[in-house]
Design a protein around this motif. Structure first.
Motif, PDB file in Angstrom:
ATOM      1  N   ARG A  45     -48.457  61.550  28.572  1.00 38.20           N
ATOM      2  CA  ARG A  45     -50.023  61.285  28.345  1.00 38.20           C
ATOM      3  C   ARG A  45     -50.345  60.277  29.178  1.00 38.20           C
ATOM      4  NH1 ARG A  45     -48.470  62.029  22.795  1.00 38.20           N
ATOM      5  NH2 ARG A  45     -48.222  60.033  22.461  1.00 38.20           N
ATOM      6  N   SER A  46     -49.646  59.274  29.217  1.00 37.78           N
ATOM      7  CA  SER A  46     -50.126  58.072  30.280  1.00 37.78           C
ATOM      8  C   SER A  46     -50.429  58.355  31.603  1.00 37.78           C
ATOM      9  CB  SER A  46     -49.077  56.901  30.004  1.00 37.78           C
ATOM     10  OG  SER A  46     -48.833  56.471  28.824  1.00 37.78           O
ATOM     11  N   ALA A  47     -49.507  59.551  32.092  1.00 36.16           N
ATOM     12  CA  ALA A  47     -49.485  59.982  33.437  1.00 36.16           C
ATOM     13  C   ALA A  47     -50.926  60.551  33.566  1.00 36.16           C
ATOM     14  CB  ALA A  47     -48.127  60.838  33.779  1.00 36.16           C
ATOM     15  N   ASP A  48     -51.226  61.691  32.478  1.00 36.18           N
ATOM     16  CA  ASP A  48     -52.122  62.545  32.612  1.00 36.18           C
ATOM     17  C   ASP A  48     -53.661  61.692  32.713  1.00 36.18           C
ATOM     18  OD1 ASP A  48     -50.784  64.722  32.744  1.00 36.18           O
ATOM     19  OD2 ASP A  48     -50.972  65.050  30.529  1.00 36.18           O
ATOM     20  N   ALA A  49     -53.312  60.427  31.846  1.00 37.46           N
ATOM     21  CA  ALA A  49     -54.623  59.440  31.705  1.00 37.46           C
ATOM     22  C   ALA A  49     -54.725  58.997  33.262  1.00 37.46           C
ATOM     23  CB  ALA A  49     -54.382  58.582  30.980  1.00 37.46           C
ATOM     24  N   ALA A  50     -53.492  58.323  34.086  1.00 33.90           N
ATOM     25  CA  ALA A  50     -53.752  57.730  35.155  1.00 33.90           C
ATOM     26  C   ALA A  50     -54.067  58.904  36.274  1.00 33.90           C
ATOM     27  CB  ALA A  50     -52.122  57.236  35.591  1.00 33.90           C
ATOM     28  N   GLU A  51     -53.739  59.940  36.008  1.00 34.83           N
ATOM     29  CA  GLU A  51     -54.057  61.070  37.230  1.00 34.83           C
ATOM     30  C   GLU A  51     -55.549  61.278  37.031  1.00 34.83           C
ATOM     31  OE1 GLU A  51     -53.055  65.638  38.579  1.00 34.83           O
ATOM     32  OE2 GLU A  51     -52.008  64.565  36.940  1.00 34.83           O
ATOM     33  N   GLN A  52     -55.891  61.363  35.843  1.00 28.64           N
ATOM     34  CA  GLN A  52     -57.445  61.535  35.641  1.00 28.64           C
ATOM     35  C   GLN A  52     -58.242  60.406  36.146  1.00 28.64           C
ATOM     36  OE1 GLN A  52     -57.938  62.613  31.616  1.00 28.64           O
ATOM     37  NE2 GLN A  52     -56.777  64.364  31.650  1.00 28.64           N
ATOM     38  N   ALA A  53     -57.765  59.156  35.901  1.00 28.16           N
ATOM     39  CA  ALA A  53     -58.461  57.916  36.320  1.00 28.16           C
ATOM     40  C   ALA A  53     -58.485  57.977  37.761  1.00 28.16           C
ATOM     41  CB  ALA A  53     -57.590  56.740  35.746  1.00 28.16           C
TER      42      ALA A  53
END
Length: 223
Positions: free
Chosen positions: A67-75
């Motif tokens: 989830r953190s990786a997805d959030a970072a990618e979205q950011a």
């Protein structure tokens, strides 16, 4: 009363005592083994529970990391999108605005009876400029100041009209623009961060396609 010593006890009695003691020992061993087995089972169960908890924690941690990786990618995607928008905004802000109504003038030629048709424009800042005129499917280079200074009025010769001709042969002008060259141009330097080529001769950074029109006074000046 006669008292018998241990040595005088019957052999059978000793056998019974030995058997009893052996049974007690066996019982104690069995109880010990049972206790050990119970303790081992509880220990193994605790280990199994701990392993299961660790596996669950690892799974939760992996899910959290995903989830953190997805959030970072979205950011990052969002940040890149904002940068792209800002680059496009700056690209549009630096664009030399093409006039809605192109200005053409007639200037008396050095040759008697002839008129020079010129395209007149000015720019808000200095640009590198190249241009062509398109005439009957042929392309001819225009005589343009390659470094056009901001605020100056530019008159670009399009063609010479001989006596009796009232319509220009050129149909369109194609002007191409770039920021000033930091290597050779001694002007206030600026550049566009959009990522398109900024060096003259490459793909145009900005361009105008100007339709050639006759000034209103063309026929009157030839009359």
């Amino acid at each position: 009363m006669t008292v018998l010593s241990l040595a005088d006890q019957p052999a059978a009695a000793w056998t019974d005592v030995g058997t009893f003691l052996t049974g007690v020992a066996a019982l104690l061993i069995s109880i010990g083994a049972l206790v050990v087995a119970i303790w081992t089972g509880k220990h193994n169960r605790r280990n199994a529970d701990a392993a299961e908890s660790s596996a669950t924690a690892a799974k939760d941690s992996a899910a959290s990391s995903a989830r953190s990786a997805d959030a970072a990618e979205q950011a990052v995607t969002s940040a890149n999108g904002i940068l792209d928008i800002e680059r496009k905004r700056q690209h549009d802000a630096y664009r030399p605005l093409q006039p809605d109504s192109p200005r053409f003038e007639l200037i008396r030629s050095e040759h008697a009876g002839q008129l020079d048709l010129c395209f007149v424009f000015s720019l808000p800042r200095s640009y590198r400029v190249l241009g062509d005129k398109i005439e009957r499917n042929a392309r001819t280079t225009l005589s343009v100041d390659r470094l056009t200074l901001g605020g100056s009025t530019q008159r670009v010769h399009v063609e010479t009209l001989p006596p009796g001709r009232v319509q220009p042969l050129a149909g369109e002008l194609h002007l191409r623009f770039w920021p000033p060259s930091p290597e050779v141009d001694e002007v206030e330097l600026w550049t566009c961060p959009c990522g398109l080529p900024t060096h003259e001769g490459e793909v145009p950074h900005w361009e105008w396609n100007v339709t050639v029109v006759s000034p209103p006074s063309l026929s009157q000046q030839h009359a």
